[in-house]
Design an enzyme around this catalytic site. Structure first.
Site, PDB file in Angstrom:
ATOM      1  N   THR A  70       0.741  -1.055   0.204  1.00 43.27           N
ATOM      2  CA  THR A  70       0.011  -0.037  -0.144  1.00 43.27           C
ATOM      3  C   THR A  70       0.803   1.093  -0.073  1.00 43.27           C
ATOM      4  O   THR A  70       0.377   2.302   0.049  1.00 43.27           O
ATOM      5  CB  THR A  70      -0.930  -0.005   1.149  1.00 43.27           C
ATOM      6  OG1 THR A  70      -0.249  -0.448   2.450  1.00 43.27           O
ATOM      7  CG2 THR A  70      -2.110  -0.776   1.176  1.00 43.27           C
ATOM      8  N   GLY A  71       2.176   1.153   0.084  1.00 47.56           N
ATOM      9  CA  GLY A  71       3.058   2.328  -0.172  1.00 47.56           C
ATOM     10  C   GLY A  71       3.075   3.058   0.890  1.00 47.56           C
ATOM     11  O   GLY A  71       2.634   2.765   2.088  1.00 47.56           O
TER      12      GLY A  71
ATOM     13  N   VAL B 196      15.934  13.349   1.420  1.00 42.72           N
ATOM     14  CA  VAL B 196      16.237  13.172   0.142  1.00 42.72           C
ATOM     15  C   VAL B 196      15.259  14.068  -0.805  1.00 42.72           C
ATOM     16  O   VAL B 196      15.616  14.682  -1.584  1.00 42.72           O
ATOM     17  CB  VAL B 196      15.890  11.583  -0.466  1.00 42.72           C
ATOM     18  CG1 VAL B 196      16.090  11.409  -1.771  1.00 42.72           C
ATOM     19  CG2 VAL B 196      17.039  10.777   0.584  1.00 42.72           C
ATOM     20  N   ILE B 197      14.015  13.728  -0.406  1.00 46.02           N
ATOM     21  CA  ILE B 197      12.955  14.580  -1.216  1.00 46.02           C
ATOM     22  C   ILE B 197      13.127  16.182  -1.159  1.00 46.02           C
ATOM     23  O   ILE B 197      13.232  16.759  -2.064  1.00 46.02           O
ATOM     24  CB  ILE B 197      11.504  14.229  -0.987  1.00 46.02           C
ATOM     25  CG1 ILE B 197      11.598  12.645  -1.178  1.00 46.02           C
ATOM     26  CG2 ILE B 197      10.425  14.982  -1.392  1.00 46.02           C
ATOM     27  CD1 ILE B 197      10.018  12.207  -0.731  1.00 46.02           C
TER      28      ILE B 197
ATOM     29  N   LEU C 147      15.718  17.932  -0.110  1.00 48.22           N
ATOM     30  CA  LEU C 147      16.921  18.426  -0.859  1.00 48.22           C
ATOM     31  C   LEU C 147      16.823  18.693  -2.191  1.00 48.22           C
ATOM     32  O   LEU C 147      17.268  19.384  -2.715  1.00 48.22           O
ATOM     33  CB  LEU C 147      18.047  17.431  -0.331  1.00 48.22           C
ATOM     34  CG  LEU C 147      19.551  18.016  -0.353  1.00 48.22           C
ATOM     35  CD1 LEU C 147      19.699  19.067   0.128  1.00 48.22           C
ATOM     36  CD2 LEU C 147      20.416  16.667   0.073  1.00 48.22           C
TER      37      LEU C 147
ATOM     38  N   ASP D   6       7.075   0.478   0.180  1.00 51.21           N
ATOM     39  CA  ASP D   6       7.278   1.461   1.099  1.00 51.21           C
ATOM     40  C   ASP D   6       6.226   1.189   2.196  1.00 51.21           C
ATOM     41  O   ASP D   6       6.453   1.763   3.531  1.00 51.21           O
ATOM     42  CB  ASP D   6       6.707   2.597   0.720  1.00 51.21           C
ATOM     43  CG  ASP D   6       7.633   3.589  -0.182  1.00 51.21           C
ATOM     44  OD1 ASP D   6       8.680   2.727  -0.703  1.00 51.21           O
ATOM     45  OD2 ASP D   6       7.575   4.589  -0.459  1.00 51.21           O
TER      46      ASP D   6
ATOM     47  N   HIS E 135      42.060   6.678 -17.195  1.00 52.12           N
ATOM     48  CA  HIS E 135      42.619   7.951 -17.031  1.00 52.12           C
ATOM     49  C   HIS E 135      42.176   8.712 -17.872  1.00 52.12           C
ATOM     50  O   HIS E 135      42.209   8.479 -19.153  1.00 52.12           O
ATOM     51  CB  HIS E 135      44.185   7.791 -16.731  1.00 52.12           C
ATOM     52  CG  HIS E 135      44.795   9.346 -16.671  1.00 52.12           C
ATOM     53  ND1 HIS E 135      44.809   9.942 -15.429  1.00 52.12           N
ATOM     54  CD2 HIS E 135      45.220  10.116 -17.464  1.00 52.12           C
ATOM     55  CE1 HIS E 135      45.142  11.256 -15.476  1.00 52.12           C
ATOM     56  NE2 HIS E 135      45.630  11.169 -16.730  1.00 52.12           N
TER      57      HIS E 135
HETATM   58  C1  LIG Z   1       9.256  12.825  -4.423  1.00 48.83           C
HETATM   59  C2  LIG Z   1       9.730  11.528  -4.461  1.00 48.83           C
HETATM   60  C3  LIG Z   1      10.837  11.196  -5.247  1.00 48.83           C
HETATM   61  C4  LIG Z   1      11.437   9.818  -5.262  1.00 48.83           C
HETATM   62  N1  LIG Z   1      12.606   9.498  -5.770  1.00 48.83           N
HETATM   63  C5  LIG Z   1      12.931   8.153  -5.966  1.00 48.83           C
HETATM   64  C6  LIG Z   1      14.253   7.958  -6.516  1.00 48.83           C
HETATM   65  O1  LIG Z   1      14.759   8.661  -7.287  1.00 48.83           O
HETATM   66  N2  LIG Z   1      14.645   6.520  -6.488  1.00 48.83           N
HETATM   67  C7  LIG Z   1      13.844   5.601  -5.749  1.00 48.83           C
HETATM   68  O2  LIG Z   1      14.399   4.514  -5.614  1.00 48.83           O
HETATM   69  N3  LIG Z   1      12.955   5.789  -5.077  1.00 48.83           N
HETATM   70  C8  LIG Z   1      12.296   7.172  -5.129  1.00 48.83           C
HETATM   71  N4  LIG Z   1      11.265   7.735  -4.231  1.00 48.83           N
HETATM   72  C9  LIG Z   1      10.396   6.322  -3.610  1.00 48.83           C
HETATM   73  C10 LIG Z   1       9.689   5.349  -4.598  1.00 48.83           C
HETATM   74  O3  LIG Z   1       8.818   6.330  -5.257  1.00 48.83           O
HETATM   75  C11 LIG Z   1       8.892   4.484  -3.655  1.00 48.83           C
HETATM   76  O4  LIG Z   1       9.970   3.710  -2.775  1.00 48.83           O
HETATM   77  C12 LIG Z   1       8.154   3.542  -4.444  1.00 48.83           C
HETATM   78  O5  LIG Z   1       7.168   4.344  -5.579  1.00 48.83           O
HETATM   79  C13 LIG Z   1       7.301   2.657  -3.559  1.00 48.83           C
HETATM   80  O6  LIG Z   1       6.566   1.918  -4.282  1.00 48.83           O
HETATM   81  P1  LIG Z   1       5.192   0.801  -3.491  1.00 48.83           P
HETATM   82  O7  LIG Z   1       4.556   0.101  -4.584  1.00 48.83           O
HETATM   83  O8  LIG Z   1       5.478   0.514  -2.078  1.00 48.83           O
HETATM   84  O9  LIG Z   1       4.043   2.187  -3.223  1.00 48.83           O
HETATM   85  P2  LIG Z   1       3.167   2.993  -4.460  1.00 48.83           P
HETATM   86  O10 LIG Z   1       3.780   3.316  -5.670  1.00 48.83           O
HETATM   87  O11 LIG Z   1       2.613   4.225  -3.519  1.00 48.83           O
HETATM   88  O12 LIG Z   1       1.830   2.205  -4.493  1.00 48.83           O
HETATM   89  C14 LIG Z   1       0.980   1.668  -3.370  1.00 48.83           C
HETATM   90  C15 LIG Z   1      -0.526   1.866  -4.015  1.00 48.83           C
HETATM   91  O13 LIG Z   1      -1.300   1.446  -2.775  1.00 48.83           O
HETATM   92  C16 LIG Z   1      -2.502   2.046  -3.056  1.00 48.83           C
HETATM   93  N5  LIG Z   1      -3.245   1.750  -1.622  1.00 48.83           N
HETATM   94  C17 LIG Z   1      -2.847   2.382  -0.539  1.00 48.83           C
HETATM   95  N6  LIG Z   1      -3.851   1.944   0.470  1.00 48.83           N
HETATM   96  C18 LIG Z   1      -4.771   1.031  -0.246  1.00 48.83           C
HETATM   97  C19 LIG Z   1      -5.772   0.463   0.324  1.00 48.83           C
HETATM   98  N7  LIG Z   1      -6.318   0.265   1.531  1.00 48.83           N
HETATM   99  N8  LIG Z   1      -6.511  -0.384  -0.746  1.00 48.83           N
HETATM  100  C20 LIG Z   1      -6.168  -0.179  -1.927  1.00 48.83           C
HETATM  101  N9  LIG Z   1      -5.134   0.566  -2.434  1.00 48.83           N
HETATM  102  C21 LIG Z   1      -4.292   0.986  -1.578  1.00 48.83           C
HETATM  103  C22 LIG Z   1      -2.325   3.600  -3.294  1.00 48.83           C
HETATM  104  O14 LIG Z   1      -3.260   4.113  -3.919  1.00 48.83           O
HETATM  105  C23 LIG Z   1      -0.937   2.995  -4.344  1.00 48.83           C
HETATM  106  O15 LIG Z   1      -1.429   3.422  -5.429  1.00 48.83           O
HETATM  107  C24 LIG Z   1      10.816   8.715  -4.548  1.00 48.83           C
HETATM  108  C25 LIG Z   1       9.544   9.203  -3.785  1.00 48.83           C
HETATM  109  C26 LIG Z   1       9.275  10.595  -3.831  1.00 48.83           C
HETATM  110  C27 LIG Z   1       7.803  10.720  -3.158  1.00 48.83           C
END
Ligand SMILES: Cc1cc2nc3c(=O)[nH]c(=O)nc-3n(C[C@H](O)[C@H](O)[C@H](O)COP(=O)(O)OP(=O)(O)OC[C@H]3O[C@@H](n4cnc5c(N)ncnc54)[C@H](O)[C@@H]3O)c2cc1C
Length: 470
Positions: free
Chosen positions: A142-143, A182-183, A185, A311, A443
């Site tokens: 769920t991120g 990270v974000i 900065l 996440d 080099h």
């Molecule tokens: C600004 C920013 C920059 C970043 N830059 C980088 C980078 O350069 N390199 C890097 O490696 N990482 C980066 N990251 C981190 C990276 O984006 C995340 O680690 C990654 O997207 C996480 O993926 P995920 O599948 O865990 O979550 P997500 O892609 O967020 O997916 C989770 C999904 O679950 C859904 N959800 C939540 N709760 C429920 C529920 N109860 N029922 C049904 N659906 C639900 C949400 O709607 C979402 O679609 C960055 C993050 C941010 C915010």
């Protein structure tokens, strides 16, 4: 209310969830993927990709303003068209999102459910109020979302998070950024380079996830040369005045200042989306953040048929880790209860600031005290870096005294995204410093700076070994 039976239910169609769903299907199982929000993934919609697009524009502006030392004169002043910048960010972002949407579109309709899922029990989920899903096993993917400290909420629509920045049609005149992680900065420096008045405020000195005090200090000095950054900020008051945010703070020169900004960008951390999942209806043991205890090798939560990836488990919130964890979770959900450990790679983090930051292997803060040496290179006099006028930064490499094994590194400096990869590959291969020094170094390249640090570590290891023997 409909009832649906499946082998595997995946909650969340982000990077981790899609990887889990695909792995479960590849194992020949029935799977449904449940998404409550918009499809497209955080990475493509509001994370990795749009942030790197904004940074690319900022780097172009910065390069155009810094041609003089090379004897290259740009006629007139460099101007930034905020509308055109944001237009490209959104256009290209939409292209990346489009690829994800196409992938989702191609999934069988019966495998997709739209709505927010909550646990009724370990293996029963309720999706909004329309479907009850009974699954053999469940993957939580769920991120995370921005964690916003309470006092900022009074700022109303002047409070923005990363998602909002990528929805802007043009660039604002000024932004106060809270949180130089990270974000914060990445976005803070990019906005500053695009001509936005930026102040970045942090707490307790933390900066870009760097744990090595010397590297952090080097980073602090480098960034402070370019834009206002106080990682130990003393913010006295933050309030909304009309359509602006007024901040009263003790500045770096110890004077009290009061300044107004168009927005406060809050990047003070992210919290896993586990709080609205009804986990209290499961048998899982939760930590203080509400995250279930889980095994990083199998992604299994406790001794249940629930797996947690990306996440949501708050372990390594990075894109490549979410993809790996999702795949491992999906494979094990399909094999349940006959689990197998999945491949976990060497730890690698990159911050796309300029100079970039790379964090590899064991962080300095977690190295076993007295058991390691640090090799160093300052990029100030590094040949290739100086040629390009990118000679700023510090690299620390860590090696175990006894075995000579390379343990990790923290750096700010040129080509950190590439050097970080070389070093992460070396950690994963469990190479010693000697073995790394046996590799070719061309080099003149920035990697010669890495060789200097490795040689320094080797010399210190020999000294430390001799001291131990004496
Ligand atoms: C600004 C920013 C920059 C970043 N830059 C980088 C980078 O350069 N390199 C890097 O490696 N990482 C980066 N990251 C981190 C990276 O984006 C995340 O680690 C990654 O997207 C996480 O993926 P995920 O599948 O865990 O979550 P997500 O892609 O967020 O997916 C989770 C999904 O679950 C859904 N959800 C939540 N709760 C429920 C529920 N109860 N029922 C049904 N659906 C639900 C949400 O709607 C979402 O679609 C960055 C993050 C941010 C915010």
């Amino acid at each position: 209310m409909k009832t649906l039976h499946t082998d595997i239910a995946v909650v969340g169609a982000g990077t981790a969830g899609l990887a889990a769903y695909r792995a479960a299907r590849a194992a020949g199982k029935r799977a449904v993927i449940i998404e409550g929000g918009p499809y497209g993934t955080t990475c493509a919609r509001v994370g990795c990709m749009p942030s790197k697009l904004l940074i690319a524009a900022a780097e172009a502006a910065h390069a155009a303003r810094h041609t003089e030392p090379f004897g290259v004169h740009v006629a007139g002043t460099v101007s930034v068209d905020g509308t055109a910048v944001m237009d490209r960010v959104k256009r290209e972002r939409d292209r990346f999102v489009g690829f994800v949407l196409q992938g989702v579109e191609n999934l069988p309709a019966e495998d997709k459910l739209h709505g927010y899922a909550r646990f009724v029990s370990n293996t029963v989920l309720r999706v909004d109020d329309h479907t009850e899903v009974h699954a053999g096993s469940v993957v939580i993917a769920t991120g995370s979302r921005p964690a916003i400290p309470g006092p900022f909420l009074d700022l109303g629509d002047r409070l923005v998070v990363n998602d909002d920045v990528f929805a802007w049609d043009t660039l604002p005149a000024s932004v106060a950024v809270f949180g130089p992680g990270v974000i914060g900065l990445e976005l803070g420096q990019a906005l500053a380079r695009l001509g936005v008045k930026v102040r970045v405020f942090g707490v307790s000195g933390s900066l870009g996830g760097i744990s090595d005090p010397a590297v952090r200090q080097a980073a602090r000095r480098i960034f402070q040369d370019e834009f206002y950054l106080d990682p130990d900020a003393r913010v006295l008051e933050t309030k909304r005045v009309g359509d602006e945010v007024e901040i009263r703070y003790i500045a770096l020169d110890n004077t009290e200042r009061r300044e107004r900004f168009a927005y406060a960008l809050v990047a003070t951390g992210r919290r896993p989306n586990v709080d609205k999942l009804g986990l209290e209806n499961t048998t899982l043991e939760l930590d203080a953040r509400g995250v279930p205890a889980f095994d990083r090798q199998t992604m299994r939560a406790g001794d249940s048929a629930i797996f947690i990836a990306g996440d949501a488990n708050a372990d390594a919130p990075l894109l490549h880790e979410a993809a790996d964890e999702g795949r491992i979770a999906g494979e094990n959900a399909a094999r349940y209860p006959d689990l197998q450990p999945g491949l976990r790679r060497a730890s690698l983090g990159v911050v796309f600031s300029d100079p970039q930051i790379a964090l590899v292997g064991t962080p300095h803060a977690r190295l076993p005290s007295g058991q390691f040496v640090t090799g160093e290179v300052d990029f100030g006099d590094q040949g290739r870096s100086r040629v390009m006028l990118k000679n700023r930064g510090l690299l620390h490499v860590y090696a175990e005294i006894g075995s000579g094994r390379f343990l990790g590194a923290e750096m700010i400096g040129p080509s950190a995204e590439h050097i970080g990869h070389l070093l992460a590959w070396a950690v994963q291969q469990q190479l010693t410093i000697d073995q790394m020094l046996e590799m070719p170094f061309y080099h003149p390249v920035v990697e010669e700076g890495l060789r200097t640090a490795l040689r320094d570590a080797q010399a210190r290891r020999v000294q430390a070994g001799a001291r131990r023997a004496a």
